[in-house]
Design an enzyme around this catalytic site. Structure first.
Site, short mmCIF file in Angstrom:
data_model
loop_
_atom_site.label_atom_id
_atom_site.label_comp_id
_atom_site.label_asym_id
_atom_site.label_seq_id
_atom_site.Cartn_x
_atom_site.Cartn_y
_atom_site.Cartn_z
N THR A 187 -5.22 -5.60 -6.85
CA THR A 187 -4.91 -6.36 -5.71
C THR A 187 -6.52 -6.91 -5.01
O THR A 187 -7.73 -5.84 -5.21
CB THR A 187 -4.49 -6.01 -4.25
N ARG A 215 10.66 -6.46 -4.17
CA ARG A 215 10.03 -5.53 -2.86
C ARG A 215 8.58 -6.46 -3.13
O ARG A 215 8.26 -7.25 -2.76
CB ARG A 215 9.69 -4.85 -4.07
N VAL A 216 8.19 -5.80 -1.54
CA VAL A 216 6.85 -5.63 -0.63
C VAL A 216 5.72 -4.84 -0.91
O VAL A 216 6.69 -4.00 0.01
CB VAL A 216 7.18 -6.60 0.79
N THR A 238 -5.74 -0.71 -1.94
CA THR A 238 -5.52 -1.27 -3.92
C THR A 238 -4.93 0.05 -4.05
O THR A 238 -5.10 0.68 -3.64
CB THR A 238 -6.63 -1.71 -4.17
N GLY A 239 -4.01 -0.03 -4.51
CA GLY A 239 -3.41 0.99 -5.83
C GLY A 239 -1.85 0.70 -5.07
O GLY A 239 -1.51 0.18 -4.36
N GLY A 241 1.02 0.44 -3.25
CA GLY A 241 1.58 0.33 -1.90
C GLY A 241 2.22 1.02 -0.88
O GLY A 241 2.35 0.69 0.08
N1 ASP Z 1 -1.21 -2.51 -3.27
C1 ASP Z 1 -0.59 -3.46 -4.57
C2 ASP Z 1 0.64 -3.30 -3.58
O1 ASP Z 1 1.18 -2.19 -3.98
C3 ASP Z 1 -0.90 -3.50 -6.05
C4 ASP Z 1 -2.36 -3.27 -6.07
O2 ASP Z 1 -3.24 -2.80 -5.34
O3 ASP Z 1 -2.28 -3.50 -7.03
O4 ASP Z 1 1.55 -4.82 -4.18
#
Ligand code: ASP
Length: 325
Positions: A187, A215-216, A238-239, A241
């Site tokens: 992200t 999914r959100v 990021t990561g 969510g």
């Molecule tokens: N944060 C994003 C989500 O959960 C995914 C990501 O950062 O890779 O949709």
């Protein structure tokens, strides 16, 4: 596919000799970035995103606002088919549909967001239209697409051959588990500080690969994936969510900065809130933050989270400190 992040880390380490941990990081940071001077513009983003930062920087140099800068910046990975975690070319959900999430926020506290948007290459620009042209903050799914169409955005198939082929491979395993490992989170969250002292932020993603349809994650949710308070500063995540959503992570980071924490310490505290509450071995979370004085920092659960900082026209990828080596 070679791991570009690890490669970069190794080559950078090579040029600084044998230094470890935070000693290496501070040496690396100090030697590669000019010091921030008050009144300068500045850009910070998650992961290795120099071309995005460069686009944002160019906008700021042309005298455009921080809001224009973050929009133009994150449009770069959104339009890049090689980037399989944002926009065009993003990995699909488990049904093979590319669904995009994005949000944007300006220095006045205005915000716009789209969730689960299909067929539009630049969800960040749709989010900006939601902010500027509607009385709402979030549009989702079919409604977001209808709005984008009405605003003249072009519809296209966002699933590239590379992402389709990977999804076909994934389906063979018949074991529903969205990809949540460290190397699949890209992200882009971006924060920009204009030379007028105003700050804005943007965040855009295709979310977890092979998620359930509908999914959100955190990325389009103001206060979770990104938050800006022009009195204090901004933060982006990021990561995984779900973990960021449950702790309202980016808002938390900004509030901790309001209480006087340095951006890096605020990011660390937000990560620790997640670590205290849930198993974290298999998930990655990374936060970036910047305050109005141009101080910045990042923190993540697992080593391997990089972020990009631009000061004085120079763009550098830095390694975040982490809870686990
Ligand atoms: N944060 C994003 C989500 O959960 C995914 C990501 O950062 O890779 O949709």
């Amino acid at each position: 596919m070679p791991n570009r992040r690890k490669f970069l880390r190794q080559t950078t380490l090579g040029s600084f000799g044998v230094l470890t941990g935070s000693l290496w990081q501070s040496a690396c940071n100090a030697q590669t970035l000019p010091a921030y001077k008050p009144g300068q513009p500045m850009v910070i983003s998650t992961w290795e995103n120099e071309p995005a930062n460069a686009a944002a920087w160019a906008a700021l140099k042309e005298g455009k606002s921080a809001l224009d800068a973050v929009e133009q910046g994150v449009r770069v990975p959104e339009g890049d088919p090689e980037n399989q975690t944002v926009g065009y070319g993003g990995r699909p959900d488990r049904d093979g549909r590319v669904t995009l999430d994005a949000c944007i926020m300006d220095h006045l506290g205005n915000a716009g967001s789209v969730c689960c948007l299909e067929h539009i290459r630049h969800p960040i620009s749709v989010a900006r239209k939601v902010m500027e042209d509607t009385p709402h903050v979030i549009l989702a799914g079919a409604g977001a697409l209808e709005f984008a169409r009405a605003k003249g955005f072009e519809e296209e198939d966002l699933l590239t051959e590379a992402s389709r082929a990977e999804w076909e491979e994934w389906k063979k395993e018949e074991n529903y588990r969205p990809i949540i490992n460290i190397e699949n989170h890209d992200t882009i969250g971006m924060l920009a500080l204009g030379s007028d002292g105003n700050m804005a932020g943007a965040c855009t993603t295709s979310g977890l690969a092979y998620k359930m349809h509908g999914r959100v994650g955190d990325s389009p949710i103001i206060g979770a994936g990104m938050f800006v308070d022009n009195e204090i500063g901004g933060a982006a995540a990021t990561g995984m969510g779900e973990a960021v959503l449950k702790t309202v992570g980016s808002f938390l980071v900004v509030e901790l900065m309001r209480q006087g924490r340095h951006p890096a310490e605020a990011c660390k505290e937000a990560v620790m809130r997640i670590i205290k509450r849930q198993a974290y071995q298999d998930i990655q979370i990374g936060y970036i933050a910047m305050n109005k004085a141009g101080e910045y920092g990042a923190y993540c659960i697992h080593e391997g989270f990089d972020y990009t900082v631009s000061i004085d026209g120079q763009h550098r990828v830095l390694n975040s400190k982490s809870y686990m080596k």
